[in-house]
Design an enzyme around this catalytic site. Sequence first.
Site, PDB file in Angstrom:
ATOM      1  N   ARG A 190      -1.249  -9.227  13.441  1.00 43.19           N
ATOM      2  CA  ARG A 190      -1.703  -8.211  12.466  1.00 43.19           C
ATOM      3  C   ARG A 190      -2.587  -8.836  11.183  1.00 43.19           C
ATOM      4  O   ARG A 190      -3.429  -8.138  10.631  1.00 43.19           O
ATOM      5  CB  ARG A 190      -0.694  -7.580  11.616  1.00 43.19           C
ATOM      6  CG  ARG A 190       0.063  -6.439  12.625  1.00 43.19           C
ATOM      7  CD  ARG A 190       1.510  -5.808  12.252  1.00 43.19           C
ATOM      8  NE  ARG A 190       1.502  -5.292  11.018  1.00 43.19           N
ATOM      9  CZ  ARG A 190       2.610  -4.911  10.469  1.00 43.19           C
ATOM     10  NH1 ARG A 190       3.697  -5.464  10.783  1.00 43.19           N
ATOM     11  NH2 ARG A 190       2.518  -4.089   9.370  1.00 43.19           N
ATOM     12  N   LYS A 193       0.966  -1.408  -0.046  1.00 36.80           N
ATOM     13  CA  LYS A 193      -0.029  -0.085   0.004  1.00 36.80           C
ATOM     14  C   LYS A 193       1.091   1.201  -0.001  1.00 36.80           C
ATOM     15  O   LYS A 193       0.640   2.214  -0.925  1.00 36.80           O
ATOM     16  CB  LYS A 193      -0.889   0.174   1.044  1.00 36.80           C
ATOM     17  CG  LYS A 193      -1.862  -1.118   1.320  1.00 36.80           C
ATOM     18  CD  LYS A 193      -2.916  -1.135   2.379  1.00 36.80           C
ATOM     19  CE  LYS A 193      -2.137  -1.184   3.823  1.00 36.80           C
ATOM     20  NZ  LYS A 193      -1.367  -2.469   4.163  1.00 36.80           N
ATOM     21  N   ARG A 198      10.809  -1.394  11.713  1.00 39.80           N
ATOM     22  CA  ARG A 198       9.425  -1.192  12.405  1.00 39.80           C
ATOM     23  C   ARG A 198       9.278  -2.214  13.582  1.00 39.80           C
ATOM     24  O   ARG A 198       9.478  -3.404  13.283  1.00 39.80           O
ATOM     25  CB  ARG A 198       7.949  -1.090  11.664  1.00 39.80           C
ATOM     26  CG  ARG A 198       7.823   0.074  11.188  1.00 39.80           C
ATOM     27  CD  ARG A 198       6.764   0.320  10.060  1.00 39.80           C
ATOM     28  NE  ARG A 198       5.537  -0.359  10.594  1.00 39.80           N
ATOM     29  CZ  ARG A 198       4.454  -0.463   9.735  1.00 39.80           C
ATOM     30  NH1 ARG A 198       4.424   0.205   8.620  1.00 39.80           N
ATOM     31  NH2 ARG A 198       3.664  -0.923   9.936  1.00 39.80           N
ATOM     32  N   ARG A 240     -10.346   0.475   8.441  1.00 44.29           N
ATOM     33  CA  ARG A 240      -9.889  -0.870   8.734  1.00 44.29           C
ATOM     34  C   ARG A 240     -11.130  -1.628   9.294  1.00 44.29           C
ATOM     35  O   ARG A 240     -10.666  -2.667   9.521  1.00 44.29           O
ATOM     36  CB  ARG A 240      -8.838  -0.563   9.687  1.00 44.29           C
ATOM     37  CG  ARG A 240      -7.426  -1.383   9.039  1.00 44.29           C
ATOM     38  CD  ARG A 240      -6.376  -0.789   9.913  1.00 44.29           C
ATOM     39  NE  ARG A 240      -5.387  -1.564   9.714  1.00 44.29           N
ATOM     40  CZ  ARG A 240      -3.948  -1.057   9.288  1.00 44.29           C
ATOM     41  NH1 ARG A 240      -4.016   0.252   8.648  1.00 44.29           N
ATOM     42  NH2 ARG A 240      -3.139  -1.893   9.275  1.00 44.29           N
ATOM     43  N   ARG A 251      11.522  -5.567   5.510  1.00 44.38           N
ATOM     44  CA  ARG A 251      11.373  -4.123   5.298  1.00 44.38           C
ATOM     45  C   ARG A 251      12.407  -3.348   6.230  1.00 44.38           C
ATOM     46  O   ARG A 251      12.373  -3.699   7.477  1.00 44.38           O
ATOM     47  CB  ARG A 251       9.893  -3.635   5.432  1.00 44.38           C
ATOM     48  CG  ARG A 251      10.017  -2.392   5.463  1.00 44.38           C
ATOM     49  CD  ARG A 251       8.427  -1.735   5.357  1.00 44.38           C
ATOM     50  NE  ARG A 251       7.296  -2.467   6.571  1.00 44.38           N
ATOM     51  CZ  ARG A 251       6.290  -2.390   6.564  1.00 44.38           C
ATOM     52  NH1 ARG A 251       5.506  -1.654   5.545  1.00 44.38           N
ATOM     53  NH2 ARG A 251       5.479  -2.714   7.499  1.00 44.38           N
TER      54      ARG A 251
HETATM   55  P1  AP5 Z   1       4.891  -1.516   1.869  1.00 46.71           P
HETATM   56  O1  AP5 Z   1       4.265  -1.045   0.806  1.00 46.71           O
HETATM   57  O2  AP5 Z   1       5.459  -0.827   3.252  1.00 46.71           O
HETATM   58  O3  AP5 Z   1       3.396  -2.367   2.538  1.00 46.71           O
HETATM   59  P2  AP5 Z   1       2.103  -1.867   3.186  1.00 46.71           P
HETATM   60  O4  AP5 Z   1       0.911  -2.533   2.657  1.00 46.71           O
HETATM   61  O5  AP5 Z   1       2.194  -0.261   3.566  1.00 46.71           O
HETATM   62  O6  AP5 Z   1       2.206  -2.455   4.829  1.00 46.71           O
HETATM   63  P3  AP5 Z   1       2.198  -1.897   6.158  1.00 46.71           P
HETATM   64  O7  AP5 Z   1       2.858  -3.047   6.940  1.00 46.71           O
HETATM   65  O8  AP5 Z   1       2.573  -0.567   6.257  1.00 46.71           O
HETATM   66  O9  AP5 Z   1       0.539  -2.011   6.455  1.00 46.71           O
HETATM   67  P4  AP5 Z   1      -0.100  -2.103   7.658  1.00 46.71           P
HETATM   68  O10 AP5 Z   1      -1.441  -1.951   7.004  1.00 46.71           O
HETATM   69  O11 AP5 Z   1       0.125  -3.390   8.310  1.00 46.71           O
HETATM   70  O12 AP5 Z   1       0.577  -0.845   8.630  1.00 46.71           O
HETATM   71  P5  AP5 Z   1       0.101   0.300   8.835  1.00 46.71           P
HETATM   72  O13 AP5 Z   1       1.235   1.218   8.971  1.00 46.71           O
HETATM   73  O14 AP5 Z   1      -1.084   0.815   8.136  1.00 46.71           O
HETATM   74  O15 AP5 Z   1       5.674  -2.803   1.681  1.00 46.71           O
HETATM   75  C1  AP5 Z   1       6.170  -3.736   2.559  1.00 46.71           C
HETATM   76  C2  AP5 Z   1       7.672  -4.263   2.218  1.00 46.71           C
HETATM   77  O16 AP5 Z   1       7.526  -4.978   0.801  1.00 46.71           O
HETATM   78  C3  AP5 Z   1       8.555  -3.152   1.812  1.00 46.71           C
HETATM   79  O17 AP5 Z   1       9.765  -3.549   2.144  1.00 46.71           O
HETATM   80  C4  AP5 Z   1       8.401  -3.069   0.104  1.00 46.71           C
HETATM   81  O18 AP5 Z   1       9.766  -2.670  -0.208  1.00 46.71           O
HETATM   82  C5  AP5 Z   1       8.312  -4.406  -0.302  1.00 46.71           C
HETATM   83  N1  AP5 Z   1       7.457  -4.588  -1.210  1.00 46.71           N
HETATM   84  C6  AP5 Z   1       6.359  -3.671  -1.679  1.00 46.71           C
HETATM   85  N2  AP5 Z   1       5.673  -3.970  -2.756  1.00 46.71           N
HETATM   86  C7  AP5 Z   1       6.510  -4.935  -3.338  1.00 46.71           C
HETATM   87  C8  AP5 Z   1       6.399  -5.850  -4.638  1.00 46.71           C
HETATM   88  N3  AP5 Z   1       5.343  -5.575  -5.481  1.00 46.71           N
HETATM   89  N4  AP5 Z   1       7.319  -6.619  -4.568  1.00 46.71           N
HETATM   90  C9  AP5 Z   1       8.247  -6.881  -3.604  1.00 46.71           C
HETATM   91  N5  AP5 Z   1       8.399  -6.092  -2.459  1.00 46.71           N
HETATM   92  C10 AP5 Z   1       7.656  -5.221  -2.504  1.00 46.71           C
HETATM   93  O19 AP5 Z   1      -0.620   0.071  10.373  1.00 46.71           O
HETATM   94  C11 AP5 Z   1       0.367  -0.125  11.447  1.00 46.71           C
HETATM   95  C12 AP5 Z   1      -0.584  -0.129  12.883  1.00 46.71           C
HETATM   96  O20 AP5 Z   1      -1.260   0.779  13.309  1.00 46.71           O
HETATM   97  C13 AP5 Z   1      -1.733  -1.483  12.935  1.00 46.71           C
HETATM   98  O21 AP5 Z   1      -1.098  -2.603  12.998  1.00 46.71           O
HETATM   99  C14 AP5 Z   1      -2.703  -0.817  13.644  1.00 46.71           C
HETATM  100  O22 AP5 Z   1      -2.378  -1.049  15.097  1.00 46.71           O
HETATM  101  C15 AP5 Z   1      -2.580   0.693  13.806  1.00 46.71           C
HETATM  102  N6  AP5 Z   1      -3.478   1.466  12.883  1.00 46.71           N
HETATM  103  C16 AP5 Z   1      -3.244   2.196  11.441  1.00 46.71           C
HETATM  104  N7  AP5 Z   1      -4.373   2.149  10.836  1.00 46.71           N
HETATM  105  C17 AP5 Z   1      -5.374   2.076  11.606  1.00 46.71           C
HETATM  106  C18 AP5 Z   1      -6.731   2.159  11.468  1.00 46.71           C
HETATM  107  N8  AP5 Z   1      -7.289   2.604  10.489  1.00 46.71           N
HETATM  108  N9  AP5 Z   1      -7.670   1.609  12.648  1.00 46.71           N
HETATM  109  C19 AP5 Z   1      -6.941   1.228  13.674  1.00 46.71           C
HETATM  110  N10 AP5 Z   1      -5.685   0.831  13.888  1.00 46.71           N
HETATM  111  C20 AP5 Z   1      -5.016   1.294  12.951  1.00 46.71           C
END
Ligand code: AP5
Length: 217
Positions: free
Chosen positions: A170, A13, A159, A87, A126
Amino acid sequence: MKVVLLGAPGAGKGTQCKSIVARYDLLHLSSGDILRQERAEGSELGKKAQTYMDSGALVPDEIIIGMMAKAIGKAPAAGFILDGFPRTLNQAIELDKALDASGQKIDAVLNLEIDDDVVTKRITGRRSCPECGAVYHIENLKPKNEGLCDNDGAELVQRSDDTEEVLANRLITYHQQTEPLVDYYKKNGTVYNFEADRNPEDVRASIFEKLDFLVKT
Ligand code: AP5
C-alpha cells in the site's frame, strides 16, 4: 465547501474526517469505506475490488470513478470531504472535469504528511468496530474494555489489509500513484500541508485553523 484529504495509509485521514464533518457539516465520502461496504454486501463491485484491496493495489479507475461520481452526486449543498479519492492522476482529472461541468471546484486539499515508519505502527495496531465503524488503536486509542467497541460493545476486528506485508505494498502504491497528486493540486494553489506525526487533537486544531480561515474568506 469541497475538500480533498490526501495522505498515506495510516496518516489519520479517517480519524480527522470525523471531526471535520462534525464541525463544517460536510458529507464524508471515503472510497475505502464504500468499497468495504460493497464487499460486505457481496455486490459485483465489491467482488471485483476484493483482490486488489487484499494485495494493497489500487482498484482500477474504471470501477472507482463511476462509484465516486455516484456518491458525490448525492452530496448536500454544504459540500463534502473526499477521503481516499482521488488516488491517481486520472481520477483527479476526471473529478475536476465532473465538477467543472456543474460549475464547481475543489476548494481545499489537505495533505497529511507522515513518515512510513510511523504509519506502520499505526496500521498494524488499528482495530475497528464492524457495527458502527469506530476506529481504535491498541496503544494510542484504546477502547474502555479491551477488544470491545465503546459505542455498542461489538468485538473489534483488524482490517484484512492491515498486515505489515500488505501495508508495504500500500505504501509503494501510495508513493508511486497518489503522492504525485500533491503537485497536481499545487498548480491550483489549493494545497495545505499538515504535520501528521502529532497527537490527533493537535493535527485537528491545525486543520480547523486553516478551514475556519477559508470559510471566512
Ligand atoms: P486512520 O485515521 O484510520 O488512518 P487513514 O489515513 O484513514 O488510513 P487508511 O488505512 O484507512 O487509509 P488507506 O488510504 O490506506 O485506506 P482506504 O480505506 O482508503 O488511522 C490509522 C490508525 O492510526 C488508527 O488506529 C488511529 O486510531 C491511529 N491514529 C490516527 N491518527 C493518529 C495520531 N495523530 N496519532 C496516533 N495515532 C493515530 O483504502 C483501502 C484500499 O481500498 C486501498 O488499498 C485500495 O485497494 C482501495 N481504494 C480505496 N480508495 C481507492 C481509490 N480512490 N482508487 C483505487 N483504489 C482505492
